[in-house]
Write a protein that holds these residues in place. Structure first.
Motif, PDB file in Angstrom:
ATOM      1  N   ASP A  65      34.108  12.222  43.038  1.00 10.18           N
ATOM      2  CA  ASP A  65      34.308  12.884  44.107  1.00 10.18           C
ATOM      3  C   ASP A  65      35.420  12.466  44.854  1.00 10.18           C
ATOM      4  N   VAL A  66      35.768  13.346  45.110  1.00  8.32           N
ATOM      5  CA  VAL A  66      37.732  13.272  45.773  1.00  8.32           C
ATOM      6  C   VAL A  66      38.013  12.983  46.976  1.00  8.32           C
ATOM      7  N   GLU A  67      38.443  11.954  47.708  1.00  9.98           N
ATOM      8  CA  GLU A  67      39.366  12.185  49.622  1.00  9.98           C
ATOM      9  C   GLU A  67      40.459  12.242  48.795  1.00  9.98           C
ATOM     10  N   ALA A  68      41.209  13.328  50.107  1.00 10.33           N
ATOM     11  CA  ALA A  68      41.859  13.897  50.216  1.00 10.33           C
ATOM     12  C   ALA A  68      43.226  13.484  51.155  1.00 10.33           C
ATOM     13  N   ARG A  69      44.065  13.146  51.063  1.00  8.42           N
ATOM     14  CA  ARG A  69      44.358  12.558  52.321  1.00  8.42           C
ATOM     15  C   ARG A  69      45.979  14.066  52.244  1.00  8.42           C
ATOM     16  N   TRP A  70      46.090  13.775  54.081  1.00 11.22           N
ATOM     17  CA  TRP A  70      47.321  14.791  53.968  1.00 11.22           C
ATOM     18  C   TRP A  70      48.799  14.122  54.610  1.00 11.22           C
TER      19      TRP A  70
END
Length: 71
Positions: A65-70
């Protein structure tokens, strides 16, 4: 940011340019999140929020499970 990943593991909050994805690798996570957010993959910062073993005794590999932020 908490999302119900049981219903839909891939979700995006486009106003904040954050996406939560579930994938087999960080590379796959980066591509899925970039697609959800419509941003270049190399501009994402990834954070692994959970790691799940699949299959009997974990022999089916792992899922992230990964959180990606721009940025």
């Amino acid at each position: 940011m908490a999302w119900d990943t049981q219903q839909n593991p891939d979700q995006a909050s486009v106003g904040h340019k954050v996406a939560a994805v579930r994938a087999n690798s960080l590379d796959e996570s980066r591509l899925k999140a970039a697609h959800l957010l419509s941003v270049p993959p190399e501009q994402l910062v990834l954070t692994v929020t959970a790691q799940h073993s699949r299959g009997l005794f974990g022999l089916g590999g792992v899922e992230l499970d990964v959180e990606a932020r721009w940025s």
